[in-house]
Enzyme design. Sequence first.
Site, short mmCIF file in Angstrom:
data_model
loop_
_atom_site.label_atom_id
_atom_site.label_comp_id
_atom_site.label_asym_id
_atom_site.label_seq_id
_atom_site.Cartn_x
_atom_site.Cartn_y
_atom_site.Cartn_z
N SER A 1 0.84 -1.20 0.00
CA SER A 1 0.00 0.00 0.00
C SER A 1 0.87 1.25 0.00
O SER A 1 1.67 1.46 0.93
CB SER A 1 -0.89 0.01 1.25
OG SER A 1 -1.37 1.32 1.45
N HIS B 1 -1.43 -1.30 -4.11
CA HIS B 1 -2.66 -0.90 -3.43
C HIS B 1 -2.64 0.62 -3.19
O HIS B 1 -1.69 1.14 -2.61
CB HIS B 1 -2.72 -1.65 -2.10
CG HIS B 1 -3.97 -1.49 -1.31
ND1 HIS B 1 -5.13 -2.21 -1.56
CD2 HIS B 1 -4.26 -0.68 -0.26
CE1 HIS B 1 -6.06 -1.86 -0.69
NE2 HIS B 1 -5.56 -0.93 0.12
N ASP C 1 -4.54 3.72 -1.48
CA ASP C 1 -5.53 4.10 -0.47
C ASP C 1 -5.98 5.54 -0.65
O ASP C 1 -5.25 6.48 -0.32
CB ASP C 1 -4.93 3.93 0.93
CG ASP C 1 -4.85 2.47 1.36
OD1 ASP C 1 -5.86 1.76 1.19
OD2 ASP C 1 -3.80 2.06 1.86
N MET D 1 -8.26 8.51 0.52
CA MET D 1 -9.00 8.93 1.72
C MET D 1 -9.44 10.37 1.60
O MET D 1 -8.67 11.21 1.10
CB MET D 1 -8.10 8.79 2.95
CG MET D 1 -7.55 7.40 3.15
SD MET D 1 -6.62 7.28 4.68
CE MET D 1 -6.01 5.60 4.56
N HIS E 1 -8.42 1.43 -3.47
CA HIS E 1 -9.30 1.26 -2.31
C HIS E 1 -9.82 2.63 -1.90
O HIS E 1 -9.09 3.44 -1.33
CB HIS E 1 -8.46 0.60 -1.18
CG HIS E 1 -9.17 0.47 0.13
ND1 HIS E 1 -8.49 0.18 1.30
CD2 HIS E 1 -10.48 0.56 0.47
CE1 HIS E 1 -9.35 0.12 2.30
NE2 HIS E 1 -10.57 0.34 1.83
N MET F 1 -11.72 5.13 0.28
CA MET F 1 -12.29 5.36 1.61
C MET F 1 -12.86 6.76 1.59
O MET F 1 -12.33 7.70 2.21
CB MET F 1 -11.19 5.20 2.67
CG MET F 1 -10.85 3.74 2.93
SD MET F 1 -9.25 3.53 3.73
CE MET F 1 -8.20 3.52 2.30
N MET G 1 -11.29 -5.54 6.27
CA MET G 1 -10.34 -4.69 6.98
C MET G 1 -9.86 -5.37 8.27
O MET G 1 -10.67 -5.87 9.05
CB MET G 1 -10.98 -3.34 7.35
CG MET G 1 -11.36 -2.44 6.16
SD MET G 1 -10.00 -2.04 5.03
CE MET G 1 -8.86 -1.18 6.11
N GLY H 1 -7.86 4.20 7.83
CA GLY H 1 -7.38 5.56 8.04
C GLY H 1 -5.86 5.66 8.10
O GLY H 1 -5.30 6.62 7.59
N PHE H 2 -5.23 4.66 8.70
CA PHE H 2 -3.78 4.76 8.91
C PHE H 2 -3.10 3.41 8.75
O PHE H 2 -3.71 2.38 9.08
CB PHE H 2 -3.48 5.31 10.31
CG PHE H 2 -4.10 6.66 10.54
CD1 PHE H 2 -3.45 7.82 10.15
CD2 PHE H 2 -5.37 6.77 11.10
CE1 PHE H 2 -4.04 9.07 10.33
CE2 PHE H 2 -5.97 8.02 11.29
CZ PHE H 2 -5.30 9.17 10.90
N GLY I 1 0.20 0.89 9.80
CA GLY I 1 0.98 0.65 11.02
C GLY I 1 0.15 0.34 12.25
O GLY I 1 0.67 0.36 13.36
N ASP J 1 -6.83 -6.37 4.50
CA ASP J 1 -6.14 -5.08 4.50
C ASP J 1 -5.99 -4.53 5.90
O ASP J 1 -6.98 -4.17 6.54
CB ASP J 1 -6.93 -4.10 3.62
CG ASP J 1 -6.24 -2.76 3.46
OD1 ASP J 1 -5.07 -2.63 3.87
OD2 ASP J 1 -6.89 -1.84 2.91
N GLY J 2 -4.73 -4.42 6.35
CA GLY J 2 -4.45 -3.75 7.62
C GLY J 2 -3.93 -4.67 8.71
O GLY J 2 -4.57 -5.67 9.05
N GLY K 1 1.23 -2.40 4.09
CA GLY K 1 1.66 -1.01 4.09
C GLY K 1 3.03 -0.89 4.73
O GLY K 1 4.06 -0.92 4.07
N SER K 2 3.02 -0.79 6.06
CA SER K 2 4.26 -0.52 6.79
C SER K 2 5.31 -1.62 6.63
O SER K 2 6.49 -1.32 6.46
CB SER K 2 3.94 -0.28 8.26
OG SER K 2 3.04 -1.25 8.74
C1 DX5 Z 1 -5.72 1.49 6.13
C2 DX5 Z 1 -5.35 1.18 4.70
C3 DX5 Z 1 -4.34 0.10 4.55
C4 DX5 Z 1 -3.01 0.39 5.20
C5 DX5 Z 1 -2.31 -0.89 5.54
O1 DX5 Z 1 -6.80 2.34 6.14
O2 DX5 Z 1 -6.49 0.80 3.96
O3 DX5 Z 1 -4.18 -0.24 3.19
O4 DX5 Z 1 -2.16 1.15 4.38
O5 DX5 Z 1 -1.13 -0.61 6.26
P1 DX5 Z 1 -0.51 -1.67 7.25
O6 DX5 Z 1 -0.16 -2.90 6.45
O7 DX5 Z 1 0.71 -0.97 7.80
O8 DX5 Z 1 -1.53 -1.95 8.30
ZN ZN Z 2 -6.32 -0.12 1.92
#
Ligand code: DX5
Ligand code: ZN
Length: 217
Positions: free
Chosen positions: A8, A33, A35, A37, A66, A68, A137, A142-143, A145, A175-176, A197-198
Amino acid sequence: MTVKVAPSILSGDFAVMGTETVRMQKAGADMIHCDVMDGVFVPNLTFGHKMVSDIRKYVDVPLDVHLMITKPERYLDKYVQAGADRLSFHIEATSSATENLMSIKNSGIKAGIAVCPETPITDIFPLLDYLDYVIVMGVHPGFSGQKYIPETTERIMRLAEEIRGRKLSVEIEMDGGANENNVRMIAGAGANIIVSGSCAFNSPTPEKVIAIFQCRD
Ligand code: DX5
Ligand code: ZN
């Protein structure tokens, strides 16, 4: 057991996003991916369709967008035109989910629905016939990590059972909160695609992280 990995870009350096996506593609990413927002549906703001069309020029792997955002129907066409290969929106963000899915599918790309942790997974079941994939999810959107919410595993299993029972070929994307220690459990529950993501972006060796996430036997 193999899964596809979708790094992501939320965890990438926004000032050099083209280079960041190339770095992930070289490391073995199966898709990228994105995101999106709006600061309303989720308490964070990222980027819009211009970012998607700009990174489209840098990589060949599919772009997994994705959304949001509230009332995603306002912008679906923009993301199709920007080059999304897969487009999802939140079931909680719209009152026209079926129409939106039909509109995405009629554009010739894959259509998905994302579901927040507090929404019953059974809310998705009436939509399964219109879906190519469901994003379950593993955190509150939203974030990146955040910590994986353990009940997610059970939700994936329940969804996988429903898909199998109805003989559908809907993919499950988690996801997440995925990390090197929980990916096999998530894949074992029935997820075909895992977002990272992270873990992928913060590692000095993303190719190793992606290989572990792919769960190749
Ligand atoms: C959260 C996002 C995810 C996020 C995943 O709202 O939809 O895609 O970037 O990040 P990690 O893998 O760090 O949880
Ligand atoms: Zn996502």
